[in-house]
Design a protein around this motif. Structure first.
Motif, PDB file in Angstrom:
ATOM      1  N   ALA A  46       8.295  -5.011   8.084  1.00  0.00           N
ATOM      2  CA  ALA A  46       7.402  -4.021   8.701  1.00  0.00           C
ATOM      3  C   ALA A  46       7.886  -2.603   8.406  1.00  0.00           C
ATOM      4  CB  ALA A  46       7.326  -4.255  10.213  1.00  0.00           C
ATOM      5  N   LEU A  47       9.198  -2.413   8.431  1.00  0.00           N
ATOM      6  CA  LEU A  47       9.755  -1.085   8.141  1.00  0.00           C
ATOM      7  C   LEU A  47       9.452  -0.695   6.694  1.00  0.00           C
ATOM      8  CD1 LEU A  47      11.526   1.173   9.439  1.00  0.00           C
ATOM      9  CD2 LEU A  47      13.489   0.029   8.395  1.00  0.00           C
ATOM     10  N   ALA A  48       9.649  -1.648   5.789  1.00  0.00           N
ATOM     11  CA  ALA A  48       9.375  -1.381   4.372  1.00  0.00           C
ATOM     12  C   ALA A  48       7.900  -1.102   4.144  1.00  0.00           C
ATOM     13  CB  ALA A  48       9.834  -2.561   3.520  1.00  0.00           C
ATOM     14  N   ASP A  49       7.065  -1.652   5.018  1.00  0.00           N
ATOM     15  CA  ASP A  49       5.621  -1.469   4.904  1.00  0.00           C
ATOM     16  C   ASP A  49       5.161  -0.167   5.561  1.00  0.00           C
ATOM     17  OD1 ASP A  49       3.119  -2.236   4.057  1.00  0.00           O
ATOM     18  OD2 ASP A  49       2.688  -3.439   5.839  1.00  0.00           O
ATOM     19  N   GLY A  90      10.328 -12.506   6.279  1.00  0.00           N
ATOM     20  CA  GLY A  90       9.144 -12.900   7.025  1.00  0.00           C
ATOM     21  C   GLY A  90       8.248 -11.680   7.235  1.00  0.00           C
ATOM     22  N   ALA A  91       6.949 -11.852   7.077  1.00  0.00           N
ATOM     23  CA  ALA A  91       6.027 -10.717   7.118  1.00  0.00           C
ATOM     24  C   ALA A  91       6.087  -9.992   8.451  1.00  0.00           C
ATOM     25  CB  ALA A  91       4.607 -11.203   6.843  1.00  0.00           C
ATOM     26  N   ASN A 109      18.726   0.089  10.703  1.00  0.00           N
ATOM     27  CA  ASN A 109      19.510  -1.004  11.283  1.00  0.00           C
ATOM     28  C   ASN A 109      18.589  -2.182  11.547  1.00  0.00           C
ATOM     29  OD1 ASN A 109      22.348  -0.298  11.457  1.00  0.00           O
ATOM     30  ND2 ASN A 109      21.663   1.394  12.749  1.00  0.00           N
ATOM     31  N   VAL A 110      18.266  -2.861  10.454  1.00  0.00           N
ATOM     32  CA  VAL A 110      17.444  -4.069  10.522  1.00  0.00           C
ATOM     33  C   VAL A 110      18.233  -5.215   9.891  1.00  0.00           C
ATOM     34  CG1 VAL A 110      15.239  -2.844  10.488  1.00  0.00           C
ATOM     35  CG2 VAL A 110      16.304  -3.511   8.321  1.00  0.00           C
ATOM     36  N   GLY A 111      17.730  -6.452  10.106  1.00  0.00           N
ATOM     37  CA  GLY A 111      18.413  -7.600   9.519  1.00  0.00           C
ATOM     38  C   GLY A 111      19.825  -7.728  10.066  1.00  0.00           C
ATOM     39  N   THR A 151       8.782  -6.383  16.421  1.00  0.00           N
ATOM     40  CA  THR A 151       9.146  -7.416  15.466  1.00  0.00           C
ATOM     41  C   THR A 151      10.450  -8.092  15.857  1.00  0.00           C
ATOM     42  OG1 THR A 151      10.473  -5.892  14.143  1.00  0.00           O
ATOM     43  CG2 THR A 151       8.147  -6.079  13.566  1.00  0.00           C
ATOM     44  N   GLY A 152      10.670  -9.245  15.268  1.00  0.00           N
ATOM     45  CA  GLY A 152      11.950  -9.912  15.400  1.00  0.00           C
ATOM     46  C   GLY A 152      12.915  -9.405  14.345  1.00  0.00           C
TER      47      GLY A 152
END
Ligand code: MN
Length: 252
Positions: free
Chosen positions: A221-224, A214-215, A99-101, A179-180
């Motif tokens: 961050a989740l994908a990273d 945005g990095a 649940n991001v974005g 993160t935002g």
């Protein structure tokens, strides 16, 4: 301490079982969750139908209450009617699917936590990236570690956290990033089909958008490979635009 455990995947979902196990020794758990899957219902509530709650045997001598309603209904009904003591924590999840974005706005998992925050109760939504074999237990243990650190601080001011856990089958998370929320959305589309009676119907299909995020965003961050923690608020006002819109001189 009393803890309300809920979700949007339904009261029998494995992610909720994992959450219960991870929080079992933190307090007394009250499980109130939808009887049927309620993913992507957002913050809907039931106004025009009756809502029933049923005792549901969760195994191991534990019972919860299944609610014929949305995740927000569950928390509202639990806090105001079903629980004999108000919760000190609302834990929603572990949801299957990040649940991001902008998913944050569609999410029933997040809505349940927002509803808890409406009551001033520290509330957390926990989700894990969708995969073939989601490690709910691992995600719930991670959430528990974060919750412990959170509760050891002043939770009076920060009442709403959104936690996302990467695919744990790809190795241990690299760490935690605060993160935002990104604006990551979907490449949406509709499949147009014809039913056996010759009528057209539509089926929504979509893939996560692959535009650059945005990095320092939740999605990136989740994908990273990081666990992400995002403090949320439910005041949707665009405070930075109040002056601009106020300057339009709107009149009747
Ligand atoms: Mn869900």
């Amino acid at each position: 301490m009393r803890i309300l455990v809920t979700n949007d995947d339904g009261i029998m979902a494995p992610g909720l079982l994992a959450m219960r196990r991870a929080l079992a020794d933190l307090g007394r758990l009250d499980v109130v969750a939808p009887t049927t899957p309620q993913s992507a219902v957002g913050h809907s509530i039931t106004l025009t139908d009756p809502i029933r709650a049923h005792r549901v045997d969760l195994g191991g001598g534990v019972a919860g209450q299944g609610v014929e309603g949305s995740p927000a209904d569950c928390v509202k009904l639990a806090v105001l009617e079903l629980l004999d003591e108000p919760p000190a924590l609302v834990a929603s999840g572990v949801n299957l699917g990040a649940n991001v974005g902008i998913n944050v706005l569609y999410s029933g998992t997040v809505a349940a936590a927002v509803e808890g925050a409406f009551f001033g109760v520290p509330s957390v939504a926990v989700s894990i990236v969708d995969s073939d074999s989601p490690n709910f237990e691992g995600a719930a243990r991670i959430a528990r570690r974060l919750i412990d650190q959170w509760l050891a601080r002043d939770v009076g001011r920060t009442t709403l956290l959104n936690v996302n856990v990467p695919d744990l089958s790809r190795g241990r998370p690299k760490g935690v990033r605060v993160t935002g929320q990104s604006l990551k959305g979907w490449r949406e589309g509709w499949q147009r089909r014809t039913d056996p009676r010759g009528r057209t119907y539509y089926w929504m299909v979509g893939d996560p958008a692959d535009e650059e995020q945005g990095a320092d965003s939740d999605a990136a961050a989740l994908a990273d490979g990081y666990v992400t923690v995002t403090p949320l608020r439910f005041d949707l006002t665009d405070h930075g635009r109040l002056d601009e819109v106020g300057g339009w001189g709107l009149a009747l």
